[in-house]
Design an enzyme around this catalytic site. Structure first.
Site, PDB file in Angstrom:
ATOM      1  N   GLU A 176       0.851  -1.190   0.000  1.00  0.00           N
ATOM      2  CA  GLU A 176       0.000   0.000   0.000  1.00  0.00           C
ATOM      3  C   GLU A 176       0.883   1.235   0.000  1.00  0.00           C
ATOM      4  O   GLU A 176       1.730   1.401   0.884  1.00  0.00           O
ATOM      5  CB  GLU A 176      -0.921   0.007   1.222  1.00  0.00           C
ATOM      6  CG  GLU A 176      -1.696   1.292   1.451  1.00  0.00           C
ATOM      7  CD  GLU A 176      -2.549   1.667   0.257  1.00  0.00           C
ATOM      8  OE1 GLU A 176      -2.409   2.812  -0.237  1.00  0.00           O
ATOM      9  OE2 GLU A 176      -3.350   0.818  -0.180  1.00  0.00           O
ATOM     10  N   ASP A 194      -5.505  -4.017  -6.991  1.00  0.00           N
ATOM     11  CA  ASP A 194      -6.653  -3.216  -6.549  1.00  0.00           C
ATOM     12  C   ASP A 194      -6.206  -1.774  -6.344  1.00  0.00           C
ATOM     13  O   ASP A 194      -6.406  -1.182  -5.281  1.00  0.00           O
ATOM     14  CB  ASP A 194      -7.225  -3.794  -5.255  1.00  0.00           C
ATOM     15  CG  ASP A 194      -8.602  -3.231  -4.936  1.00  0.00           C
ATOM     16  OD1 ASP A 194      -9.189  -2.560  -5.800  1.00  0.00           O
ATOM     17  OD2 ASP A 194      -9.102  -3.461  -3.816  1.00  0.00           O
TER      18      ASP A 194
END
Length: 554
Positions: free
Chosen positions: A330, A373
Site C-alpha cells: 500500500e 486493486d
C-alpha cells in the site's frame, strides 16, 4: 526609475526582495493547495493537474501584462501592497468558501453538461476560485521592478535578483506544503499559513508607511474569520457520522462508521474506495467475486495484494483460506495506520509502504494469487495499467497462478477504459486465459488471468466461463474452504464469467508505458456514469425548469 516617495520602508531593497520571495511562495502553495482542494471532488489525475497548472499560468500571465501597465500608468506602491493584501485575504478564504463553490458549480453542471463533466467542472472551479488572487499576485513582479530599479545601468541585475527571489520562494512553496504542512496540519491550515505570511508583508508595509489601515483591517478580519470557521467544516461538510477526516501525502482520507460496515473514501463525490463489513462472511462487495481467484489457481498457498487499502481482501482470504500466506503493498502509509485503527486489519499480515510496480521490480517472490486493486474512479496509475506492468505481474505468479484485477468501472464499448485494459492483459496472458465477471449492483468488474499450469492439458481459465463448467469452480472452492456459502456463491460467479479475446498483434488498444491515456479513457467512463445517474434530472430540468428540479430533489 524608482519613485518611492515618502515610503521609507521601500528605501531598502531588502523589503522589496522579501515581498517577491513571499509572493512566489504563495503562488506555488496555492497551486499545490488547489490540487488537494479539487482532488476529493474531481480526483488527482493528470487531467486535473493540467487544468490547475494551465489556469494558474493564465492568471499569472494576465497579471504580468496588466500589472506592467498599471505600474507604468500609476507607480503607486500603496496600490501594489493593497493588491497583495486582497490576494492574501482571498487565498485565506479559499478553504472556507472553496468547497461550497465547487459543489455549487458541480451541481449546476451535472444536470446541464453531457460530456467532459470533470474537465469543465474542474476548469470553471479553478477559474472562479484561484484565478482572481493569482492574477493579483501576477502583478507583483512588474510593480516591484518599477520600485527597485535605479537606472538602466543595473536594471537587468535587479530583474535577475527579483526573479531569483521569486524562484527560491516558489521552491519552498512547492516542498513545504507537500512534505510538511499538508501532512501535518492539512490543506485548510496550509492555505492559512501561506496567505498569512503574504498578508503579514502587506501589513508591515501599511504599518511602517503609516497608511490608514482600512484595506489591511478588512483583509485581516477576513483572514481571522476564515481561520476560525474553516476548521469547523471539512471537505464533506454535509456528513455527520465521520469517524475520521484527514489527509496524507497522497490522499484526502475519510472514514465513515455505519451500522453494518466501515467505509474508507478518498473522494467525496465518487464514492467508496475500501469497505470492511462488521459481520463475518461475504461482504456483498467486489471482494466476494475476487475470491474466485484462489479457486481458479492451481494452488492457494500465497497471495500478494497490490493496493492493500484497509485489508478487506486480506481479511477475506484469511477467513476462507487460513493457511494462505498473504503480503500486502500500500503506497499510502496513513491508510495502513487507519486500517489497523478502524478496520481491524490482521496485524500478522505484512504490509509494505511502496508503489505496487516498484515493489514488484524489487522483489523476487512469486505467488499463487496476485490481486491488483490500485484503481479508483478516474485515478488509474498509468504505470500499473501497461503491458510492461502486467508482464511483471505474470513473472511473479507461480505456474497455474491467477491475477485478479478490480477494474472498478463497468465501461464497455469502443474506446472504453475496460476495452483497453482487457486487451492489454489478454495480450500478455494469451487468449483463453482471461475472463471477467461483473459484480451485481455495483460498478465493479473483476478480471481473472491465469498462467500456464503444471497440467499439460491446461486449456485456459475461460473453460470455466461455460455454464457446464460451473461445477468445477464450485467443487474446488468447497474442497479448499469447506464453506458452503462461498461454494454456492462461486456457482453464481462462474455463470457471470465472460471470455476476453486476445487482440491482434500491435493493436492500438494495448496500453504501454509510452502510451497509456488512462485518464482520458477513465473520464469517458465517469461521463457515462454521470449521464446515467443524472439523466432523469436533466429531463426534469428540460421539461419543468429549475423549479421542477427543486421540487424533485426536496
Amino acid at each position: 526609475m524608482k519613485d518611492n516617495g515618502n515610503r521609507p520602508i521601500l528605501q531598502s531593497k531588502v523589503f522589496l526582495y522579501v515581498t517577491e520571495f513571499f509572493s512566489g511562495m504563495a503562488v506555488m502553495a496555492a497551486e499545490l493547495g488547489a490540487s488537494r482542494l479539487l482532488a476529493p471532488y474531481f480526483s488527482s489525475s493528470q487531467i486535473v493537474w493540467t487544468i490547475i497548472i494551465g489556469t494558474i499560468m493564465i492568471a499569472l500571465a494576465l497579471g504580468a501584462v496588466v500589472g506592467g501597465r498599471w505600474a507604468d500608468r500609476n507607480p503607486d506602491p500603496d496600490l501594489l501592497y493593497r493588491r497583495i493584501a486582497v490576494a492574501a485575504a482571498w487565498i485565506a478564504l479559499i478553504p472556507f468558501v472553496g468547497k461550497y463553490l465547487i459543489l455549487l458549480i458541480s451541481g449546476l453542471l451535472i444536470v446541464t453538461v453531457s460530456t467532459n463533466f470533470l474537465v469543465i467542472a474542474a476548469f470553471i472551479s479553478c477559474m472562479v476560485i484561484f484565478v482572481p488572487p493569482l492574477f493579483l499576485l501576477g502583478t507583483v513582479t512588474p510593480g516591484l521592478v518599477k520600485f527597485t530599479t535605479d537606472s538602466l545601468d543595473d536594471n537587468a541585475t535587479i530583474v535577475g535578483r527579483l526573479s531569483a527571489c521569486n524562484t527560491i520562494g516558489s521552491i519552498l512553496g512547492t516542498f513545504l506544503p507537500t512534505f510538511v504542512t499538508i501532512p501535518a496540519v492539512g490543506t485548510f491550515v496550509t492555505f492559512l499559513i501561506f496567505s498569512g505570511l503574504l498578508l503579514a508583508i502587506a501589513l508591515a508595509y501599511f504599518i511602517f508607511s503609516r497608511i490608514k489601515p482600512v484595506t489591511g483591517a478588512v483583509c485581516t478580519v477576513l483572514f481571522i474569520g476564515s481561520a476560525v470557521f474553516s476548521p469547523m467544516s471539512g471537505f464533506a461538510f454535509w456528513e455527520n457520522n465521520l469517524a475520521y477526516e484527514g489527509e496524507s501525502i497522497y490522499n484526502y482520507l475519510q472514514v465513515k462508521n455505519l451500522s453494518d460496515r466501515t467505509i474508507l473514501s478518498t473522494n467525496v463525490l465518487f464514492g467508496v474506495q475500501s469497505v470492511t463489513m462488521k459481520s463475518d462472511g461475504l461482504t456483498g462487495m467486489y471482494y466476494d467475486t475476487a475470491l474466485a481467484a484462489p479457486a481458479l489457481a492451481d494452488h492457494a498457498g500465497s497471495a500478494l495484494i497490490l493496493g492493500m487499502g484497509t485489508g478487506t481482501y486480506a481479511r477475506q482470504l484469511r477467513r476462507y483460506y487460513p493457511d494462505m500466506k498473504v503480503q500486502g503493498v500500500e503506497i499510502d502509509g496513513k491508510i495502513t495506520r487507519l486500517a489497523g485503527e478502524y478496520f481491524d486489519e490482521p496485524s500478522d499480515i505484512p504490509v509494505s509502504t511502496y508503489d505496487g510496480r516498484a515493489w514488484l521490480a524489487a522483489s523476487d517472490e512469486t505467488y499463487d494469487v496476485i490481486m491488483v486493486d490500485a484503481y479508483q474512479d478516474i485515478t488509474i496509475p498509468f504505470q500499473m495499467s501497461s503491458v510492461e506492468f502486467f508482464r511483471m505481474v505474470k513473472k511473479h505468479l507461480n505456474p497455474g497462478g491467477v491475477m485478479v484485477v478490480n477494474m472498478n468501472m463497468i465501461s464497455d464499448g469502443e474506446g472504453s477504459i475496460n476495452e483497453s485494459l482487457q486487451a492489454t492483459i489478454a495480450s500478455v496472458f494469451g487468449g483463453g486465459n482471461v475472463i471477467t465477471a461483473d459484480v451485481p449492483k455495483t460498478t465493479n468488474r473483476e478480471l481473472f488471468a491465469k498462467t500456464q499450469g503444471e497440467d499439460k492439458s491446461f486449456k485456459g481459465v475461460s473453460d470455466l466461463a461455460k455454464d457446464s463448467k460451473a461445477i468445477p469452480l464450485r467443487a474446488v472452492t468447497y474442497i479448499r474452504t469447506h464453506d458452503s456459502e462461498l461454494r454456492d456463491y462461486m456457482s453464481d460467479v462462474a455463470h457471470r464469467f465472460v471470455k476476453v479475446e486476445e487482440p491482434e498483434a500491435g493493436s492500438p488498444l494495448i496500453l504501454t508505458d509510452d502510451k497509456a491515456p488512462v485518464e482520458l479513457l477513465g473520464m469517458r467512463a465517469i461521463d457515462q456514469l454521470i449521464a446515467e445517474e443524472a439523466g432523469p434530472y436533466r429531463t426534469i430540468l428540460r421539461e419543468r425548469g429549475i423549479q421542477g428540479l427543486i421540487d424533485e430533489v426536496r
